[in-house]
Motif scaffolding. Sequence first.
Motif, PDB file in Angstrom:
ATOM      1  N   ARG A 289       0.837  -1.204   0.000  1.00 60.69           N
ATOM      2  CA  ARG A 289       0.000   0.000   0.000  1.00 60.69           C
ATOM      3  C   ARG A 289       0.877   1.261   0.000  1.00 60.69           C
ATOM      4  NH1 ARG A 289      -2.674   3.434   3.618  1.00 60.69           N
ATOM      5  NH2 ARG A 289      -1.342   2.697   5.292  1.00 60.69           N
ATOM      6  N   MET A 290       1.926   1.245   0.807  1.00 58.43           N
ATOM      7  CA  MET A 290       2.805   2.417   0.876  1.00 58.43           C
ATOM      8  C   MET A 290       3.608   2.568  -0.415  1.00 58.43           C
ATOM      9  SD  MET A 290       1.935   3.364   3.931  1.00 58.43           S
ATOM     10  CE  MET A 290       3.021   4.707   4.413  1.00 58.43           C
ATOM     11  N   GLN A 291       3.993   1.427  -0.985  1.00 60.53           N
ATOM     12  CA  GLN A 291       4.710   1.461  -2.265  1.00 60.53           C
ATOM     13  C   GLN A 291       3.860   2.105  -3.351  1.00 60.53           C
ATOM     14  OE1 GLN A 291       5.890  -2.564  -2.959  1.00 60.53           O
ATOM     15  NE2 GLN A 291       8.064  -2.124  -2.632  1.00 60.53           N
ATOM     16  N   ALA A 292       2.580   1.798  -3.333  1.00 61.49           N
ATOM     17  CA  ALA A 292       1.682   2.390  -4.334  1.00 61.49           C
ATOM     18  C   ALA A 292       1.644   3.910  -4.175  1.00 61.49           C
ATOM     19  CB  ALA A 292       0.280   1.786  -4.210  1.00 61.49           C
ATOM     20  N   MET A 293       1.664   4.391  -2.935  1.00 58.75           N
ATOM     21  CA  MET A 293       1.708   5.848  -2.704  1.00 58.75           C
ATOM     22  C   MET A 293       3.019   6.424  -3.227  1.00 58.75           C
ATOM     23  SD  MET A 293       0.259   6.249   1.177  1.00 58.75           S
ATOM     24  CE  MET A 293      -1.270   5.472   1.693  1.00 58.75           C
ATOM     25  N   HIS A 294       4.093   5.727  -2.917  1.00 56.23           N
ATOM     26  CA  HIS A 294       5.408   6.184  -3.374  1.00 56.23           C
ATOM     27  C   HIS A 294       5.437   6.287  -4.902  1.00 56.23           C
ATOM     28  CE1 HIS A 294      10.017   5.261  -3.611  1.00 56.23           C
ATOM     29  NE2 HIS A 294       9.753   6.501  -3.899  1.00 56.23           N
ATOM     30  N   PHE A 295       4.922   5.249  -5.541  1.00 55.21           N
ATOM     31  CA  PHE A 295       4.896   5.211  -7.004  1.00 55.21           C
ATOM     32  C   PHE A 295       4.042   6.370  -7.548  1.00 55.21           C
ATOM     33  CE2 PHE A 295       3.812   2.136 -10.778  1.00 55.21           C
ATOM     34  CZ  PHE A 295       4.651   2.858 -11.601  1.00 55.21           C
ATOM     35  N   GLU A 296       2.887   6.549  -6.936  1.00 51.46           N
ATOM     36  CA  GLU A 296       2.001   7.643  -7.387  1.00 51.46           C
ATOM     37  C   GLU A 296       2.741   8.985  -7.312  1.00 51.46           C
ATOM     38  OE1 GLU A 296      -0.160  10.973  -7.248  1.00 51.46           O
ATOM     39  OE2 GLU A 296       0.019  10.193  -5.227  1.00 51.46           O
ATOM     40  N   TRP A 297       3.451   9.176  -6.218  1.00 47.66           N
ATOM     41  CA  TRP A 297       4.199  10.428  -6.025  1.00 47.66           C
ATOM     42  C   TRP A 297       5.315  10.559  -7.064  1.00 47.66           C
ATOM     43  CZ3 TRP A 297       9.401  10.993  -4.385  1.00 47.66           C
ATOM     44  CH2 TRP A 297       9.777  12.302  -4.095  1.00 47.66           C
ATOM     45  N   CYS A 298       6.008   9.451  -7.305  1.00 47.74           N
ATOM     46  CA  CYS A 298       7.107   9.454  -8.282  1.00 47.74           C
ATOM     47  C   CYS A 298       6.642   9.864  -9.677  1.00 47.74           C
ATOM     48  CB  CYS A 298       7.708   8.056  -8.401  1.00 47.74           C
ATOM     49  SG  CYS A 298       8.865   7.617  -7.120  1.00 47.74           S
ATOM     50  N   ARG A 299       5.448   9.447 -10.024  1.00 46.97           N
ATOM     51  CA  ARG A 299       4.986   9.649 -11.401  1.00 46.97           C
ATOM     52  C   ARG A 299       4.597  11.087 -11.704  1.00 46.97           C
ATOM     53  NH1 ARG A 299       1.753   4.899 -10.287  1.00 46.97           N
ATOM     54  NH2 ARG A 299      -0.096   6.217 -10.227  1.00 46.97           N
ATOM     55  N   ARG A 300       4.286  11.843 -10.661  1.00 47.78           N
ATOM     56  CA  ARG A 300       3.754  13.197 -10.895  1.00 47.78           C
ATOM     57  C   ARG A 300       4.697  14.092 -11.704  1.00 47.78           C
ATOM     58  NH1 ARG A 300       2.329  14.707  -4.684  1.00 47.78           N
ATOM     59  NH2 ARG A 300       1.069  12.876  -4.221  1.00 47.78           N
TER      60      ARG A 300
END
Lengths: 538, 538
Positions: free
Chosen positions: B480-491
């Motif tokens: 779940r936290m990785q998904a947040m990290h990924f979302e942030w990375c993509r911005r």
Amino acid sequence: MNVLWIMVDQLRWDYLSCYGADHIKTPNIDWLAEQGVRFNKAYVQSPICGPSRMSYYTGRYVRSHGSTMNSAPLRVGEPTLGEHLREAGVKYSLVGKSHMTADIAGMKRLGIDPDGEIGRLIRECGFEVVLRDDGENPTAHPGRRGEDYEAYLRSHGMTGDNLWEEWANTGVTPSGELVSGWMLENARYPARVPKEHSETAWLTTRGIEYIEAQGDQPWLCHLSYIKPHWPYLAPSPYNDMYGPEDLPPVNRSPVEKVADHPLLQEWLKMRVCQNFSRDDIRDTVGPTYMGLIKELDDQLGRLFSFLQESGRMKDTMIVFCSDHGDNVGDHWMGEKDLFYDCSARVPLLIYDPRPSADPTRGSASDALVEAIDLAPTFLEVFGAAPRPHILEGRSLGPILRGEVPEWREFCVSEYDYAARAPRRENHIDQVDARLVMIFDGRWKYVHVEQMRPLLYDLQADPNELNELGGDPAFAGQIARMQAMHFEWCRRHHNRLTRDAATVEAATDRGAPPGVLIGYANKEEVDRDGRIFPVHVTR
Amino acid sequence: MNVLWIMVDQLRWDYLSCYGADHIKTPNIDWLAEQGVRFNKAYVQSPICGPSRMSYYTGRYVRSHGSTMNSAPLRVGEPTLGEHLREAGVKYSLVGKSHMTADIAGMKRLGIDPDGEIGRLIRECGFEVVLRDDGENPTAHPGRRGEDYEAYLRSHGMTGDNLWEEWANTGVTPSGELVSGWMLENARYPARVPKEHSETAWLTTRGIEYIEAQGDQPWLCHLSYIKPHWPYLAPSPYNDMYGPEDLPPVNRSPVEKVADHPLLQEWLKMRVCQNFSRDDIRDTVGPTYMGLIKELDDQLGRLFSFLQESGRMKDTMIVFCSDHGDNVGDHWMGEKDLFYDCSARVPLLIYDPRPSADPTRGSASDALVEAIDLAPTFLEVFGAAPRPHILEGRSLGPILRGEVPEWREFCVSEYDYAARAPRRENHIDQVDARLVMIFDGRWKYVHVEQMRPLLYDLQADPNELNELGGDPAFAGQIARMQAMHFEWCRRHHNRLTRDAATVEAATDRGAPPGVLIGYANKEEVDRDGRIFPVHVTR
């Protein structure tokens, strides 16, 4: 050593006979391929002019240079290939198109005069401009010039208020009626401009003149052609050299037409896709697209003859590439956009005159190559420092020498569709209109922010007709591609001001001189060989 | 409206009584908290001076501004708060520390004179420098100044070759021996400089003088204290105001000491961690750290009295924050680094004099706040354009007014340890020495490139003593936290040159004027209300 870097606009790789096309013969481009290496898996960083070119010209991904859309200025201070090469004593010149939009506001902010010596270079993406022409109506794009071509046409007796529009972009019907090149249905009429004065012929001549004028200073000439980019209008005889029967079969399937993916659904609704889905339009435009390529090949023949006759083949690397392809009706689409191989994959040929490249002459490479690999390749050619903390690609030098370097496992292409209708139709926020392609040589994965991804298996389905992203059977592949995407996202791409040697030295040194961190007492300082900044006993 | 933006260096939030500390009383800081909002979950963008401050001063994440390490220059052209505010007519001034390292090479590349009017601003991170002092040996860091303080000490009768070292950073033993403030074992000796001339007292006076001198132009004064950052040396009486018995219990567990994670293992081997793990060192340094905070609080009392007496409380927003904390032996660590709450979480108090903020006076907010939220808050205060395409934080204005805005679900902090020993000891490539913290208010996840992540549950374990990243039971949380990290990375984070309005207009317009894409014929053009660039019949 010099470099002649030929770029063509909107040229598909599979409309060249050296890439296996049998519906068109491009003997001159094929000849170049035989002198060097043909790259079979070369991808652009974005399948649209501006962002793709900014990646070529900076050696950096689109997410890194930030010019994600056509007309989005390249931020001031973004390092360009021109800056790196100039520091190495190389003349870096533009003859033709660049699609650069200058960050005038940013220059003003930093007090840089856009008309000063350095300001002019920044404004032009690091190029010393011999000639800038982006091949569009100069009155629509004053910054992108076109005055040179206007003057040229005028000097050859053509007259009018807007010579590019009235000659290069105007067709003549058999009855002598003048019609607009902007209309697809007019594509088969010959351009009003004669072939010896077309943009392609003119740029070829200007490229030859540039090379003839060079002295001892090493140079890189970016000879950047405008065609076969739209408007689709070719001078006689290229306008009717091919007919609908010469076109390759259209590559599309009924399933694609009723895509279950909202991005694709909206994309296909756009006028350009609707029109290119019509057989009559494809049959009208396609032959002219082929004619423009044939014209280009003929002109390149003239250029290559000059290079041979002038002895320049001995000291000039020749690179031939495109900024993206053209869908020409495939997948029910016109234009470029999205990441089908007809759009994101491009031709790339490199001729290296040095004996070190002899083992690879006439060969092909299946390495996953990205457009950003050219910048480090050029730095290597000119013996400049490689700057991996700035440039994100890798030199193709080892491949040209026949070495088998460790190589990337996937390549990346990006597309920001914030200013396109499908974004709005799908109610996607501007900042979420992001597409990222990850291609590992077999699987092509497209991240679609806010929607499910797209997936294609190019081994089972080289024509990319079966989109698998919604099939649960491929969840494992999708997860694997997502991990690649994530890995790529995480990488440094803005840490531009510290090179590896500086970081290594800082690691050795610990704290800067005069700063002593975490020492309990003098014995520890002495043991470490550090010195007190002032004389104290302990 | 004006803004007094007070920053303190290396101050832990939990060493302030308004944040619940009962081992120290900070009545003046507490008083400020009562006038405004205390933020309970404020995190810095990097738990180390330079990168943290560059985020404060640009309103952008570390991955975005690119100055990921101390002394890594902030790239020329990176937009700063100073530029945004100056455009809005605000005077943006520095009194104290900034830790800015100028990109002199970049400036040279762009032809910007570092000593010119604009060059000086770029060099100083957008600040108009009233006074720059980074609180270190000025001979070690000529760019970071210190000459003002030298001159000040000299004017008060102190003499020597290097006055900061010989007075501010030199302690005096009971026998009169002079000893170095760099040695932790000397921390309890009084600094040779008297308290009325310490850096903290001197900066307070300079801040007051600045405010007194202001006229009608709105201003933002960044009053940026150097202490309680090391060297740990306090002037009398602050050096022995506290003893080891006043320290809070050390927060560490035997399990942490034998961490099974290679990053932590190597980190704890560093000298500063080894020394701060010793009780005698913590007992020596801790009380002085407290004394420096007490001194700061006393000086802020003087500053706040001045603001009240001068009537400035009526038209001045006061912001109090820190650039990161100090581990003070917790988790077997010294210094800051990593993302424990003693390091990455900081105090943040905001007093807004306007009646709109009356409902929140003396209250606390548990919103997940990032350091980059200050920049948009300031733009809002001064009525400047918000610039969300550049600034990555969000204005705290709504929270100050007692509104309940939609808010972020996680906050992010980053750390580039490329130049630290644990990177080398673990054989990690420079470019992979990346740590990213994602904290959602309960779970704190730390991405460790090339290693397994770290995970803490701050609800069950507020002291962060049980690291869960290796426990398969928490794989779901990690995903779940990785998904947040990924979302942030993509911005988007580099698309700086196009604001939302421009993108929206481009979406409306389709192609630029004079460019007609994909029209089959004139009827379609007419239907769309577009016009031909030149007069043609069709």
